[in-house]
Design a protein around this motif. Structure first.
Motif, PDB file in Angstrom:
ATOM      1  N   MET A   1       0.843  -1.190   0.000  1.00  9.88           N
ATOM      2  CA  MET A   1       0.000   0.000   0.000  1.00  9.88           C
ATOM      3  C   MET A   1       0.880   1.241   0.000  1.00  9.88           C
ATOM      4  O   MET A   1       1.865   1.318   0.739  1.00  9.88           O
ATOM      5  CB  MET A   1      -0.927   0.009   1.229  1.00  9.88           C
ATOM      6  N   LYS A   2       0.491   2.252  -0.788  1.00  8.95           N
ATOM      7  CA  LYS A   2       1.199   3.527  -0.776  1.00  8.95           C
ATOM      8  C   LYS A   2       0.624   4.397   0.342  1.00  8.95           C
ATOM      9  O   LYS A   2      -0.580   4.586   0.432  1.00  8.95           O
ATOM     10  CB  LYS A   2       1.038   4.234  -2.121  1.00  8.95           C
ATOM     11  N   LEU A   3       1.499   4.895   1.183  1.00 13.58           N
ATOM     12  CA  LEU A   3       1.086   5.747   2.288  1.00 13.58           C
ATOM     13  C   LEU A   3       1.689   7.133   2.062  1.00 13.58           C
ATOM     14  O   LEU A   3       2.909   7.298   2.047  1.00 13.58           O
ATOM     15  CB  LEU A   3       1.540   5.162   3.621  1.00 13.58           C
ATOM     16  N   TYR A   4       0.816   8.118   1.862  1.00 18.06           N
ATOM     17  CA  TYR A   4       1.262   9.484   1.620  1.00 18.06           C
ATOM     18  C   TYR A   4       1.328  10.225   2.956  1.00 18.06           C
ATOM     19  O   TYR A   4       0.294  10.569   3.533  1.00 18.06           O
ATOM     20  CB  TYR A   4       0.315  10.177   0.649  1.00 18.06           C
ATOM     21  N   LEU A   5       2.533  10.433   3.449  1.00 18.89           N
ATOM     22  CA  LEU A   5       2.741  11.092   4.739  1.00 18.89           C
ATOM     23  C   LEU A   5       2.855  12.591   4.486  1.00 18.89           C
ATOM     24  O   LEU A   5       3.832  13.070   3.913  1.00 18.89           O
ATOM     25  CB  LEU A   5       4.002  10.563   5.406  1.00 18.89           C
ATOM     26  N   ILE A   6       1.837  13.328   4.906  1.00 14.72           N
ATOM     27  CA  ILE A   6       1.720  14.749   4.577  1.00 14.72           C
ATOM     28  C   ILE A   6       2.035  15.575   5.817  1.00 14.72           C
ATOM     29  O   ILE A   6       1.436  15.376   6.878  1.00 14.72           O
ATOM     30  CB  ILE A   6       0.305  15.044   4.057  1.00 14.72           C
ATOM     31  N   TYR A   7       2.962  16.515   5.690  1.00 12.68           N
ATOM     32  CA  TYR A   7       3.427  17.237   6.878  1.00 12.68           C
ATOM     33  C   TYR A   7       3.825  18.664   6.506  1.00 12.68           C
ATOM     34  O   TYR A   7       3.875  19.032   5.335  1.00 12.68           O
ATOM     35  CB  TYR A   7       4.612  16.510   7.515  1.00 12.68           C
ATOM     36  N   TYR A  29       5.767   0.289   9.591  1.00  7.68           N
ATOM     37  CA  TYR A  29       6.095  -1.068   9.145  1.00  7.68           C
ATOM     38  C   TYR A  29       6.294  -1.067   7.626  1.00  7.68           C
ATOM     39  O   TYR A  29       5.344  -1.190   6.858  1.00  7.68           O
ATOM     40  CB  TYR A  29       4.976  -2.036   9.542  1.00  7.68           C
ATOM     41  N   TYR A  30       7.555  -0.930   7.205  1.00  9.70           N
ATOM     42  CA  TYR A  30       7.852  -0.810   5.780  1.00  9.70           C
ATOM     43  C   TYR A  30       7.627  -2.114   5.017  1.00  9.70           C
ATOM     44  O   TYR A  30       7.633  -2.105   3.790  1.00  9.70           O
ATOM     45  CB  TYR A  30       9.288  -0.310   5.585  1.00  9.70           C
ATOM     46  N   ASP A  31       7.403  -3.208   5.731  1.00 12.21           N
ATOM     47  CA  ASP A  31       7.036  -4.442   5.035  1.00 12.21           C
ATOM     48  C   ASP A  31       5.663  -4.317   4.371  1.00 12.21           C
ATOM     49  O   ASP A  31       5.366  -5.039   3.416  1.00 12.21           O
ATOM     50  CB  ASP A  31       7.001  -5.624   6.012  1.00 12.21           C
ATOM     51  N   HIS A  32       4.847  -3.387   4.870  1.00 14.86           N
ATOM     52  CA  HIS A  32       3.477  -3.240   4.377  1.00 14.86           C
ATOM     53  C   HIS A  32       3.258  -1.973   3.564  1.00 14.86           C
ATOM     54  O   HIS A  32       2.259  -1.868   2.860  1.00 14.86           O
ATOM     55  CB  HIS A  32       2.493  -3.241   5.547  1.00 14.86           C
ATOM     56  N   TYR A  33       4.167  -1.004   3.673  1.00 14.39           N
ATOM     57  CA  TYR A  33       3.917   0.296   3.054  1.00 14.39           C
ATOM     58  C   TYR A  33       5.118   0.813   2.282  1.00 14.39           C
ATOM     59  O   TYR A  33       6.273   0.608   2.680  1.00 14.39           O
ATOM     60  CB  TYR A  33       3.547   1.346   4.122  1.00 14.39           C
ATOM     61  N   SER A  34       4.817   1.500   1.193  1.00 14.20           N
ATOM     62  CA  SER A  34       5.778   2.352   0.513  1.00 14.20           C
ATOM     63  C   SER A  34       5.372   3.775   0.860  1.00 14.20           C
ATOM     64  O   SER A  34       4.266   4.215   0.528  1.00 14.20           O
ATOM     65  CB  SER A  34       5.731   2.136  -1.006  1.00 14.20           C
ATOM     66  N   VAL A  35       6.233   4.502   1.577  1.00 13.79           N
ATOM     67  CA  VAL A  35       5.867   5.798   2.125  1.00 13.79           C
ATOM     68  C   VAL A  35       6.351   6.924   1.212  1.00 13.79           C
ATOM     69  O   VAL A  35       7.536   7.015   0.898  1.00 13.79           O
ATOM     70  CB  VAL A  35       6.452   5.981   3.542  1.00 13.79           C
ATOM     71  N   ILE A  36       5.423   7.774   0.808  1.00 17.19           N
ATOM     72  CA  ILE A  36       5.753   8.931  -0.022  1.00 17.19           C
ATOM     73  C   ILE A  36       5.579  10.191   0.829  1.00 17.19           C
ATOM     74  O   ILE A  36       4.445  10.593   1.130  1.00 17.19           O
ATOM     75  CB  ILE A  36       4.861   9.024  -1.281  1.00 17.19           C
ATOM     76  N   PRO A  50      10.899  11.378  -3.042  1.00 16.85           N
ATOM     77  CA  PRO A  50      10.930   9.974  -3.490  1.00 16.85           C
ATOM     78  C   PRO A  50      10.357   9.043  -2.430  1.00 16.85           C
ATOM     79  O   PRO A  50      10.403   9.333  -1.228  1.00 16.85           O
ATOM     80  CB  PRO A  50      12.420   9.712  -3.716  1.00 16.85           C
ATOM     81  N   ALA A  51       9.812   7.915  -2.872  1.00 17.89           N
ATOM     82  CA  ALA A  51       9.227   6.948  -1.948  1.00 17.89           C
ATOM     83  C   ALA A  51      10.298   6.386  -1.017  1.00 17.89           C
ATOM     84  O   ALA A  51      11.466   6.201  -1.401  1.00 17.89           O
ATOM     85  CB  ALA A  51       8.573   5.817  -2.720  1.00 17.89           C
ATOM     86  N   ILE A  52       9.891   6.116   0.218  1.00 15.82           N
ATOM     87  CA  ILE A  52      10.766   5.489   1.217  1.00 15.82           C
ATOM     88  C   ILE A  52      10.249   4.085   1.453  1.00 15.82           C
ATOM     89  O   ILE A  52       9.084   3.896   1.808  1.00 15.82           O
ATOM     90  CB  ILE A  52      10.761   6.299   2.527  1.00 15.82           C
ATOM     91  N   ASN A  53      11.113   3.098   1.269  1.00 16.65           N
ATOM     92  CA  ASN A  53      10.709   1.696   1.405  1.00 16.65           C
ATOM     93  C   ASN A  53      11.396   0.967   2.550  1.00 16.65           C
ATOM     94  O   ASN A  53      11.102  -0.195   2.801  1.00 16.65           O
ATOM     95  CB  ASN A  53      10.955   0.955   0.093  1.00 16.65           C
ATOM     96  N   ASP A  54      12.309   1.647   3.228  1.00 17.97           N
ATOM     97  CA  ASP A  54      12.962   1.061   4.403  1.00 17.97           C
ATOM     98  C   ASP A  54      13.578   2.186   5.218  1.00 17.97           C
ATOM     99  O   ASP A  54      13.583   3.356   4.803  1.00 17.97           O
ATOM    100  CB  ASP A  54      14.027   0.025   4.005  1.00 17.97           C
ATOM    101  N   LEU A  55      14.093   1.841   6.384  1.00 14.22           N
ATOM    102  CA  LEU A  55      14.611   2.850   7.309  1.00 14.22           C
ATOM    103  C   LEU A  55      15.773   3.651   6.739  1.00 14.22           C
ATOM    104  O   LEU A  55      15.981   4.811   7.110  1.00 14.22           O
ATOM    105  CB  LEU A  55      15.048   2.174   8.613  1.00 14.22           C
TER     106      LEU A  55
END
Length: 351
Positions: A1-7, A29-36, A50-55
């Motif tokens: 799932m893509k998670l758009y973290l808006i701040y 939990y980056y196993d479940h999300y690609s964070v944008i 850019p998307a963040i996929n791990d720490l």
């Protein structure tokens, strides 16, 4: 799932939002999300990183507001595939129903309270009126409108002194994190305090000041409401401003609060009642005053409280048994579930 973290955002609480977002990025939990990450500048421009996929992909805190990609954000991206918006925004233009209404219109799942609860929770005047209607204890207060202030400031000041007396707290109607708030002890301070509050809003709320402890209860859930153990802001002076709370870290957060179990239970019930009164969903933090005489008053409901690892909201949940990383996952899933529940509601007129 893509998670758009808006701040970020167009708010005086911009810095707190950046800190909250950075803390959240460390425990998702980056196993479940690609964070944008999507940064909103102080001027209101939306910029995507850019998307963040791990720490390893998390930017340094100093660069959270200077992400590598400076392209403007396209909302239609969020309609492509499975995605959810996570607005980590505090104050006006983010926590007040504006962004929530945008996502509702676009039919995009999002984390946190809905439009109504966000707007009511942000507005200290409207929320106090609703709390009173719901039978919740509220301190005496008066509202001041900018038009009245411009026409007859002397009359406004006199009425405030007569109705409330000193000390009193002067606050913008729509803001948080102690921004624009003044503790007023005498007539000489009152005019400057009101003018300061009007720099942030066209409506001001003035509350009777009492000597009290500040107790906070976290709320989590949609229809099924859960509450945390109470925490307390232990104060060594009567009032802490924005710098004390977030920059100088002078506020000590005691978790759990040292209060009797019966009182803790009462506050948790009142917190759930306040959450229900504003039609809350997802998350909220309910703040109370506890006077020396043992009287309890509700102060406000924060529909998106501070989310740094040192903030009260995650700390009281950790003490209740829900660790920070699991809390983040739960609030995401609450947003997704609320969106799915909303989809099954009929939009057709019965014939």
């Amino acid at each position: 799932m893509k998670l758009y973290l808006i701040y970020g955002g167009k708010s005086a609480e911009h810095e707190v939002s950046v800190k909250s977002a950075h803390s959240i990025l460390k425990v998702i939990y980056y196993d479940h999300y690609s964070v944008i990450p999507v940064y909103i500048t102080r001027e209101g421009q939306w910029l995507k990183a850019p998307a963040i996929n791990d720490l390893s992909g998390i930017p340094e805190f100093e660069h959270m507001n200077q992400t590598e990609t400076k392209e403007a954000f396209n909302f239609l991206e969020m309609k492509e595939g499975e995605s959810v918006a996570f607005p980590v925004l505090h104050g006006p233009n983010g926590e007040d129903g504006t962004v929530q209404g945008l996502f509702e219109s676009l039919d995009i799942p999002y984390v946190g309270a809905g439009v109504l609860a966000s707007a009511v929770g942000m507005d200290k005047i409207i929320s106090k009126s609703i709390f009173k209607e719901a039978g919740l204890p509220v301190l005496p207060y008066e509202e001041v409108h900018l038009t009245d202030w411009k026409v007859y400031p002397e009359g406004v000041l006199s009425a405030l002194e007569n109705q409330l007396g000193f000390p009193m707290f002067v606050k913008p109607a729509n803001l948080g994190s102690s921004v624009g708030i003044t503790r007023v002890l005498d007539s000489a301070q009152l005019q400057d305090a009101v003018e300061l509050a009007f720099e942030y809003d066209h409506r001001v709320v003035v509350e009777k000041g009492v000597k009290a402890r500040e107790i906070e209860v976290a709320v989590l859930g949609n229809e099924d409401i859960h509450t945390s153990v109470p925490g307390e802001l232990v104060k060594h002076k009567p009032f802490y401003d924005y710098e004390d709370k977030y920059l100088n870290q002078e506020v000590f957060r005691q978790v759990p609060s040292d209060i009797p179990e019966e009182l803790a239970t009462e506050l948790r019930l009142l917190a759930a009642k306040a959450f229900h009164a504003i039609d809350g969903s997802g998350i909220s933090r309910v703040d109370f005053f506890l006077t020396e005489e043992g009287d309890v008053y509700i102060n406000e409901v924060n529909t998106f409280p501070g989310f740094t690892n040192n903030s009260m909201y995650p700390r009281v949940w950790a003490k209740t048994g829900l660790p920070y990383e699991d809390l983040i996952e739960e609030v995401i899933q609450l947003g997704v579930r609320r969106h799915k529940d909303r989809l099954v509601k009929s939009t057709r007129r019965n014939k």
